[in-house]
Scaffold this active site. Structure first.
Site, short mmCIF file in Angstrom:
data_model
loop_
_atom_site.label_atom_id
_atom_site.label_comp_id
_atom_site.label_asym_id
_atom_site.label_seq_id
_atom_site.Cartn_x
_atom_site.Cartn_y
_atom_site.Cartn_z
N ARG A 1 97.61 41.24 34.44
CA ARG A 1 96.26 40.77 33.56
C ARG A 1 95.05 41.60 33.49
O ARG A 1 95.38 42.65 34.63
CB ARG A 1 96.11 39.76 34.80
CG ARG A 1 96.88 38.57 34.64
CD ARG A 1 96.49 36.86 36.27
NE ARG A 1 97.43 37.24 37.05
CZ ARG A 1 97.31 36.86 37.90
NH1 ARG A 1 97.17 35.39 38.07
NH2 ARG A 1 97.35 36.81 39.19
N LYS B 1 92.75 39.49 40.79
CA LYS B 1 93.16 39.73 42.07
C LYS B 1 92.38 40.35 43.15
O LYS B 1 91.52 41.16 42.93
CB LYS B 1 94.93 40.84 42.66
CG LYS B 1 95.86 39.55 41.70
CD LYS B 1 95.97 38.39 42.02
CE LYS B 1 95.83 38.01 43.54
NZ LYS B 1 96.08 36.12 43.92
N TYR C 1 89.57 36.76 42.60
CA TYR C 1 89.84 35.99 43.47
C TYR C 1 89.98 36.63 44.82
O TYR C 1 90.07 38.10 44.69
CB TYR C 1 91.58 35.69 43.56
CG TYR C 1 91.91 34.51 42.41
CD1 TYR C 1 91.02 32.97 42.71
CD2 TYR C 1 92.39 34.58 40.86
CE1 TYR C 1 91.67 31.97 41.57
CE2 TYR C 1 92.15 33.61 40.03
CZ TYR C 1 91.75 32.74 40.32
OH TYR C 1 92.21 31.33 39.34
N HIS D 1 90.81 34.88 48.32
CA HIS D 1 91.87 34.58 49.85
C HIS D 1 92.14 35.18 51.00
O HIS D 1 92.58 35.74 51.25
CB HIS D 1 93.37 34.03 48.97
CG HIS D 1 94.12 34.01 47.84
ND1 HIS D 1 93.38 32.31 47.54
CD2 HIS D 1 93.89 34.34 46.26
CE1 HIS D 1 93.90 32.03 46.48
NE2 HIS D 1 93.32 33.12 45.94
N GLU E 1 88.00 31.33 43.65
CA GLU E 1 88.95 29.73 44.52
C GLU E 1 88.13 29.13 45.10
O GLU E 1 88.37 27.93 45.41
CB GLU E 1 89.69 30.43 45.45
CG GLU E 1 90.00 30.88 46.37
CD GLU E 1 88.94 33.00 46.16
OE1 GLU E 1 89.22 33.70 48.05
OE2 GLU E 1 89.63 32.68 45.30
N ASP F 1 101.60 13.61 49.22
CA ASP F 1 100.25 14.00 50.34
C ASP F 1 99.96 12.73 51.27
O ASP F 1 100.26 12.24 51.37
CB ASP F 1 99.55 13.66 48.53
CG ASP F 1 97.86 14.33 49.05
OD1 ASP F 1 98.19 15.52 47.91
OD2 ASP F 1 97.50 13.99 49.52
N ARG G 1 95.10 9.90 46.10
CA ARG G 1 95.48 10.82 45.58
C ARG G 1 96.91 9.81 45.47
O ARG G 1 97.37 9.92 43.82
CB ARG G 1 95.48 12.17 46.10
CG ARG G 1 96.14 13.15 45.30
CD ARG G 1 95.11 13.23 44.00
NE ARG G 1 95.55 14.17 43.01
CZ ARG G 1 95.39 14.14 42.03
NH1 ARG G 1 94.35 13.47 41.01
NH2 ARG G 1 95.69 15.42 41.36
N VAL H 1 100.24 23.00 49.22
CA VAL H 1 99.23 22.47 49.45
C VAL H 1 97.89 23.64 49.33
O VAL H 1 98.06 24.58 49.24
CB VAL H 1 99.45 22.03 51.05
CG1 VAL H 1 100.35 21.16 51.62
CG2 VAL H 1 99.47 23.13 51.58
N ASP I 1 99.27 32.58 48.83
CA ASP I 1 97.62 33.57 49.41
C ASP I 1 96.82 32.65 50.48
O ASP I 1 95.73 33.80 50.33
CB ASP I 1 97.14 32.73 48.05
CG ASP I 1 97.94 33.81 46.85
OD1 ASP I 1 98.08 34.78 47.04
OD2 ASP I 1 97.06 33.14 45.66
#
Length: 369
Positions: free
Chosen positions: A15, A75, A94, A96, A118, A198, A203, A239, A270
């Site tokens: 990317r 990244k 990003y 993380h 994020e 969940d 939800r 999650v 991640d």
């Protein structure tokens, strides 16, 4: 503003931070854009595509970092890139950080202003810059899960959709957010037997209305998770706790109850992963086996479909890049508190509480403190 786009160097990462059309938008706003040579080749944009819309092509990442004020990536920066960051830089990508203390400490040492895709929020309290990659990873999770269920890949030899007279494979999805919904869409499209777990009853009700009878929903209690792991052929971990490390939902002990050759796909890798036995893998070497169970834990899953992913990502990240370039990072975040939620590190301090709370010896320091 001078904006730099280095070539991504993470394993099999094709990317690019800005497409030519995104560069054109920034140039139209009066900014200079500097792109490392061959940065877009992974998605079939050569240097001339960027030159034609006004970008300057530079020979190396070092040249890009030396020239630019804002660095736009996909990244998290690798160690060699962190070493090139300086206090005057704004990094937009990003990160993380909750799963990566060395990176956190490196960014603190750099003094740069680091805005993580994020943790940028929306007025609806969603994560709009994470959403497109969660959609991609969710959809891919079923593809890779089915692939590694094939016998020649070491899997159980199960076709998720089954055939007439043979039951479909069972798929358990932990997490009913964007990634989980997209995984369920693909799994139900294959006619698999799908259950989403969940901890938010509202939800679960929304998912029930959305999917109707094509899926089942369950509250993600520990006994329910244990049953799901024991019964399922494919378990997808989707999650998310924004900015924080993912909770470990599946223990090593639970693996002993699984059918040999079953597959775990950890989309949450991640953020450290949601299976106790998860460890980050690469597209070069994507899977490993623990107790007869195949683990797929590639930390940049969307990189495998780089062209689709890059366009989807740029659709979401470009407005923020324009804001930062037009106003400067401080003013842009002052005017937009949702963009400000993306600030993870600046002036050598961690500015995001969920990130700081992950580490025992790193303090959370709000801006202005």
């Amino acid at each position: 503003m001078r904006i730099g786009v280095p070539k991504e160097i993470k394993n099999h990462e094709y990317r690019v931070g800005l497409t030519p059309s995104s560069v054109a938008e920034l140039v139209n706003h009066g900014h200079e854009v500097f792109v490392e040579t061959k940065a877009g080749c992974g998605i079939d944009f050569d240097d001339d595509h960027y030159r034609r819309i006004g970008a300057t092509i530079l020979d190396s990442a070092q040249d890009v970092f030396d020239t630019a004020e804002m660095i736009v990536k996909v990244k998290e920066p690798q160690p060699s890139e962190i070493a090139m960051l300086k206090p005057h830089h704004t990094l937009y990508t990003y990160l993380h950080l909750a799963a990566d203390k060395p990176q956190t400490e490196g960014l603190m040492k750099s003094g740069a202003t680091c805005i993580a895709y994020e943790t940028v929020t929306s007025p609806a309290n969603t994560l709009p810059l994470l959403k497109p990659m969660s959609e991609v990873a969710g959809r891919m999770s079923v593809h890779v899960g089915q692939h590694y269920l094939e016998k020649e890949q070491g899997g159980r030899g199960v076709l998720l959709g089954g055939v007439p007279g043979v039951n479909p494979g069972k798929v358990a999805i932990f997490g009913g957010g964007v990634a989980g919904i997209n995984a369920a869409m693909m799994a139900t499209g294959l006619r698999a037997d799908v259950t989403i777990y969940d901890i938010n009853p509202d939800r679960l009700a929304e998912l029930d209305l959305h999917f109707g009878s094509t899926i089942k929903t369950q509250y993600a209690s520990k006994p329910a998770i244990e049953r799901a792991v024991a019964e399922s052929h494919l378990v997808i971990g989707a999650v998310l706790v924004p900015g924080a490390a993912a909770p470990k939902l599946v223990t090593r002990e639970m693996l002993s109850t699984m059918k040999r050759g079953s597959v775990l796909v950890d989309i949450a890798i991640d953020q450290g992963g949601c299976f106790e036995t998860s460890k980050a893998t690469t597209h070069d070497d994507p899977v490993y086996e623990v107790d007869g169970i195949i683990h797929y834990c590639v930390a940049n899953m969307p990189g495998a479909v780089a062209r689709t992913s890059t366009f989807a990502l740029n659709n979401a990240t470009l407005p923020g890049a324009v804001q930062i370039a037009n106003l400067g990072p401080e003013e842009a975040m002052r005017r937009d508190p949702h963009l400000a939620n993306g600030l993870n590190v600046s002036d050598g301090k961690v500015r995001h509480k969920a990130v700081a709370d992950t580490f025992d010896d790193i303090d959370y320091v709000p801006v202005g403190s």
